[in-house]
Every structure is written in structure tokens, then in C-alpha cells.
Design an enzyme around this catalytic site. Structure first.
Site, PDB file in Angstrom:
ATOM      1  N   GLU A   1       0.929  -1.014  -0.027  1.00  0.00           N
ATOM      2  CA  GLU A   1       0.077   0.085  -0.085  1.00  0.00           C
ATOM      3  C   GLU A   1       0.813   1.150   0.135  1.00  0.00           C
ATOM      4  O   GLU A   1       0.654   2.221  -0.647  1.00  0.00           O
ATOM      5  CB  GLU A   1      -0.839   0.231   1.185  1.00  0.00           C
ATOM      6  CG  GLU A   1      -1.768  -1.156   1.226  1.00  0.00           C
ATOM      7  CD  GLU A   1      -1.263  -2.287   2.068  1.00  0.00           C
ATOM      8  OE1 GLU A   1      -1.944  -3.009   2.852  1.00  0.00           O
ATOM      9  OE2 GLU A   1      -0.024  -2.625   1.851  1.00  0.00           O
TER      10      GLU A   1
ATOM     11  N   LEU B   1      23.081 -27.124  -2.183  1.00  0.00           N
ATOM     12  CA  LEU B   1      21.701 -26.696  -2.018  1.00  0.00           C
ATOM     13  C   LEU B   1      21.472 -25.120  -1.960  1.00  0.00           C
ATOM     14  O   LEU B   1      20.880 -24.466  -1.063  1.00  0.00           O
ATOM     15  CB  LEU B   1      21.254 -27.354  -0.603  1.00  0.00           C
ATOM     16  CG  LEU B   1      20.917 -28.735  -0.717  1.00  0.00           C
ATOM     17  CD1 LEU B   1      20.697 -29.314   0.965  1.00  0.00           C
ATOM     18  CD2 LEU B   1      19.789 -29.213  -1.590  1.00  0.00           C
TER      19      LEU B   1
END
Length: 368
Positions: free
Chosen positions: A47, A202
């Protein structure tokens, strides 16, 4: 609202632990005045970004309608309340996809907007907004992250040959796509079996579009007896450098002060969470990860830990890449059971199928 949802997608990899939110401000005549999506944690929410965008364009938002994919916040965290900013801007109406289940909000944003004379409606775009934020909603309502288990297998469900060979069953496109799913997660979980067998990194090295300072998902290791080698590659990941280095959270069941000290010297955070059987308590692990503000947990483990997670009802969604190959006898997707009746099966719901290169990607959720 669809434009607001599209904006939220731009925040998919960056807002953790905050939700992914998009916002569009529209004039009474139907003209778009401002656009925005939530930034990194500690930076403006959707917003505020939309209000700033409107101001930079010289637009007055008084009397406008705000379309936002989550209820405007009502609390002081790292940023101020969005509902207060909208009230101050004198908007006329707020259309929100979802109420915010965060106990610090939980309807207070809506109440404050309505008390200020602003019309509020809920529900437009709720399904898609929910799909964009499964982890945040899960953490707020269940105090657990959303657990997504990634599996790469042959068409007959084998993830490795009997001798353990598994690289590579699926193609390079699927591997890159898997890294993109890692990138949206807050943390990646694997087990000691995978660490010892594959010495994986990873990280996000197959995600070239992350920019110069990506948010690296943290790494979770299930290691009951503290067998992770201090020299494992996971402690020095390659690929794009993150603005904030990832944490390595290691969960064990049996303490060994010498091993623990060696791992902690490499930066690991060791937590003892034993269950009555001398293994890591997986349910307690998820609770602890939620405390660490993990929204989405991405699992890349072997068939044994996969089976343990399924058996403990710790999996919400499966991300499966099926290669157009048949491997015969090998290692399956998950070691659990045996079941004695078909009624005991884990029931899933297919939510998406898509070809990724030559492989088939299947998304399936556990039915509630």
C-alpha cells in the site's frame, strides 16, 4: 484486483517472512493512479509503495479505491500501519482479497478503515491470494510452515538405482525449475543421508535472474547423531552472493559436545529435539522453524526422510518431476508403510501439471 495479484507475484522471492502482497489504486473514473508490491522485510508494504507511486506521478488519491491482496496492516512492526496511511490519504474504498490472520492485525485494519468512514469489502481474488501465500497463512494459523516436498523420479517412481546412482534422472530444465522453487522458500530441508551421499550445496546457482543480492533460503539439516562433516560443501555455498548469508540450522537427537562444537565453529546452529525413539522430533522441528519465521519449507531429501515426514503428517504439498524413463527396481520416492488397506493411503489433489523440458512437473496437495 488481477493486476494487484500480478504485482504480488513480483514479490514471490523477496518478502519473507512477510506475505507477498500487491496493491493498485484506482480513481473514481477508473484510471490507475498508483501501483506497488511489498518490498523486503523492513521496507515498505504494498500500500505504501502504491501511494508513493501515485505521489510521484502527481496523482491525488482522495476518493480513490484501493485494491490490495491482503488486509492492510494495523500494527507497528518494522514499518508503520498501512491502514493509517490509507486513512490519511483519504481513500474512499478498500477492496482486500483476504483478512490478515496475523494476531497483530486480525481484522483491526479493516475495523480502523471502517471507523474512518472508508468502505471495505473482502473476498475478491481470495483463492489466488491464498495460493500465493500458503506459508505465511500456515504460520499464522497453524504455527507451522507450509511444507513442500520436491522429488525427481522416473515414470515408475524411482528416485535412484539400487546402487544409489541418481544423477541425473530428470533433465537440466527441471533442475533449474527446482532451484526456482527453492528460491521462493524461506528454508531448504535435507537429511544426513543426502549430506553424506551427495555432499550437496543446496544453493540457488541455477537461478540467473535473482539479481546481485538475492535472499538466500536458510538450510535445515535433520541429523540425529551429529554426523554432518564440518567440511561439507553446504557450509560454503556457491552461486549468487546474498545480502544476508544463509543460516544453517542443524537438528539432532543425541548430543556430542565435540561434534557440536566443530559444527558450531562452521556457523551451524545446533538444536536438540529428540523424540522417544532417539530420532529428531519432526513435528517439533516444524514448530521451531515457524518460531524462526519460516513460511515455506522446501524439502529435498532421500526416500527414508521423505517417508518419515509423510508418516509424521508433516507434508502439505508435493512438487514432483517425472522423467520419461523407466528404471525398474530402485529406490522409491518415500519409504513408509506398508499399508494394510487402500483406505490408509495419503489422499492428494492434483493442482497443476506442466511439461518442464522433457519432464512432467506435478503439483499435488494433501487433502485436508
Amino acid at each position: 484486483m488481477q493486476k494487484a495479484l500480478d504485482l504480488a507475484i513480483q514479490a514471490l522471492r523477496s518478502t519473507s517472512p512477510n506475505p507477498r502482497v500487491g496493491c493498485v489504486i484506482v480513481s473514481a473514473q477508473g484510471h490507475i493512479l498508483g501501483l506497488g508490491h511489498t518490498q523486503k522485510a523492513g521496507q515498505p508494504h504494498a500500500e505504501i509503495m502504491a501511494l508513493h507511486d501515485a505521489a510521484q506521478k502527481g496523482h491525488d488519491v482522495a476518493g480513490a479505491t484501493v485494491y490490495v491482496t491482503l488486509e492492510p496492516c494495523a500494527h507497528h512492526g518494522k514499518t508503520g500501519p498501512c491502514c493509517d496511511a490509507l486513512i490519511q490519504a483519504k481513500v474512499a474504498k478498500v477492496v482486500a482479497s483476504l483478512p490478515d490472520p496475523n494476531p497483530l492485525v486480525a481484522g483491526q485494519g479493516i475495523d480502523r478503515l471502517r471507523a474512518a468512514g472508508i468502505e471495505v469489502t473482502l473476498g475478491d481474488g481470495a483463492s489466488e491470494a491464498t495460493a500465493q501465500n500458503p506459508g505465511f497463512l500456515s504460520r499464522m494459523t497453524r504455527a507451522k510452515p507450509w511444507v513442500r516436498m520436491k522429488i525427481a523420479a522416473s515414470l515408475d517412481g524411482q528416485t535412484a538405482l539400487q546402487n544409489g546412482q541418481s544423477q541425473w534422472i530428470t533433465g537440466p530444465e527441471s533442475r533449474a525449475d527446482g532451484h526456482a522453487w527453492r528460491a521462493r522458500a524461506c528454508a531448504v530441508l535435507t537429511g544426513i543421508g543426502t549430506v553424506l551421499k551427495d555432499d550437496p550445496v543446496l544453493d540457488l546457482r541455477l537461478c540467473p535472474d535473482l539479481g546481485t543480492s538475492p535472499r538466500m533460503p536458510h538450510l535445515v539439516i535433520v541429523d540425529s547423531r551429529l554426523e554432518t562433516p564440518p567440511g561439507a560443501k553446504l557450509f560454503s555455498h556457491s552461486g549468487p552472493e546474498a545480502a544476508t548469508p544463509r543460516q544453517v540450522w542443524l537438528y539432532a537427537a543425541v548430543d556430542d559436545p565435540a561434534k557440536r562444537a566443530a559444527l558450531e565453529s562452521k556457523g551451524a546452529h545446533v538444536t536438540l529435539l529428540p523424540n522417544p525413539h532417539g530420532k529428531v522430533d519432526l513435528d517439533a522441528l516444524l514448530t521451531d522453524l515457524a518460531r524462526r519465521e519460516v513460511n515455506e519449507l522446501h524439502v529435498e531429501a532421500g526416500h527414508k526422510l521423505n517417508g518419515s515426514l509423510i508418516r509424521a503428517s508433516c507434508v502439505d504439498e508435493f512438487l514432483v518431476y517425472l522423467a520419461p524413463k523407466m528404471l525398474g527396481l530402485g529406490q522409491g520416492m518415500a519409504e513408509w508403510g506398508p499399508l494394510h488397506d487402500l483406505s490408509q493411503a495419503l489422499t492428494l489433489e492434483f493442482t497443476e501439471t506442466q511439461l518442464i523440458g522433457k519432464d512432467l512437473r506435478v503439483l499435488a496437495r494433501v487433502k485436508a
